[in-house]
Design a protein around this motif. Structure first.
Motif: not given
Length: 370
Positions: A70-71, A120-122, A136, A209, A211, A216
């Motif tokens: 995960p990020s 969420h960083g994606w 990602n 996320s 992940s 999700c």
């Protein structure tokens, strides 16, 4: 942008011993699994920079990316690619620190696919067939979402020339007893396969996320005119949120939704309509459940509206007023631009934000406050 290669000189450049001056500690000898665990807790900029500390840390960073972990935690960042960066690379710019970091990234999908949003960083992207994917940029992970033909009203067909196209059925009724559609106007809207994403998707919202896997949920506002569908990671089809007759518990209309957000405070999505009315959406049970939050508000149709959650968990409606203004720099129209009748093709008119209003939503009293 300078790039700093890994070195065999340990964690103190030029020392040859791998020791931090004044500490007597050799950080280059930390076990790889421990370093990877640390990378999961760092900010993105620190995780990326760790690969340039020394050879062992570079190996740990490579394992971090290879394992598709995960990020790490991160402030908001801007992602971009350019010819100056070269193939196989992109850059992350962090506005909070001013740092710009070059990262390895598979530019082949980034160059071909269209970016529709992020969370969420994606990244949320659409491929050449207008199907949605999650990417990602830090770990290189990739998740495919259900295809566009898995929406309840989209079928694969051909256009008037016989070329592949998507057929979008817009006009239909819903059977309240069976929640099935019945065609009213059988003439569909025809969309080109590689450009359907431009018309089909309004908003894409992630509950967590990717992940997190099945935890999700991806919420989609889409054509025609802002309908609502959702899918969990791993689903084969999008679940359509259809209206029924109970005005208190269900969506009053299948149309008109302009923005959405997810609140981790109570695990609900919130849907915002053109006239500022709001509904909550609970997708945690066997079937979606909606509740009214706000009724329509007068004199609210002309503003563009967004939903924002504050760090304290409050929900805000943001009303944005836009208008065409004279610009000192002429606007260059693309070759395929079609005048909508408002601009008059004046090259010095530019659409600007001229006003912004914020309203706090009182979820318990079902009202808004300025």
């Amino acid at each position: 942008m300078p790039r700093y290669p890994a070195t065999d000189k340990g964690c103190e450049s030029g020392s040859g011993s791998g020791r931090i001056a004044g500490t007597g500690r050799d950080w280059s000898r930390l076990p790889e699994d421990l370093l990877v665990s640390v990378l999961r807790e760092l900010h993105v900029r620190d995780a990326i920079r760790s690969g340039a500390v020394c050879t062992s840390w570079n190996t740990a960073y490579a394992a971090f990316r290879r394992l598709r972990l995960p990020s790490p935690r991160q402030p908001p960042c801007l992602l971009y690619a350019s010819d100056a960066l070269g193939p196989g690379a992109a850059a992350l710019h962090c506005p909070s620190t001013g740092a710009t970091l070059q990262i390895p990234f598979p530019l082949s999908p980034l160059a071909r696919w269209s970016l529709l949003g992020s969370g969420h960083g994606w990244l949320v992207t659409a491929d050449e067939a207008s199907n949605l994917h999650l990417l990602n940029p830090v770990t290189g992970d990739h998740v495919a979402l259900p295809p566009i033909t898995a929406l309840h009203h989209v079928e694969r067909g051909t256009d008037e020339q016989g070329d592949p196209a998507y057929l979008v059925y817009e006009n239909f009724r819903v059977s309240n007893s069976s929640n099935r559609r019945f065609e009213v106007d059988t003439e569909p809207t025809i969309l080109e396969v590689d450009r359907a994403y431009e018309f089909m998707y309004y908003r894409v919202v992630l509950s967590a996320s990717p992940s997190a896997g099945r935890a999700c949920v991806v919420l989609l506002l889409h054509m025609p005119n802002g309908e609502v569908s959702f899918a969990r990671l791993g689903d084969d089809r999008w679940t359509w949120v259809a209206p029924v007759d109970d005005d208190d518990k269900d969506l009053p209309s299948m149309f008109g939704y302009r923005d959405a957000m997810y609140s981790a405070v109570n695990g609900l999505f919130y849907l915002l309509r053109l006239h500022a009315s709001m509904h909550s959406l609970d997708v945690n049970g066997p079937s979606p459940v909606t509740r009214m939050v706000l009724n329509c508000l007068p004199k609210s149709a002309n503003q563009t509206k967004y939903l924002v959650e504050t760090p304290a968990g409050d929900i805000l409606q943001v009303w944005r007023t836009k208008d065409y203004m004279d610009s000192s720099t002429p606007v260059h129209f693309p070759p395929d631009y079609v005048d909508d009748g408002e601009r008059g093709m004046d090259p010095c008119l530019e659409l600007n934000t001229i006003g912004m209003q914020l309203y706090k939503v009182d979820l318990h009293r079902h009202r808004r406050r300025s």
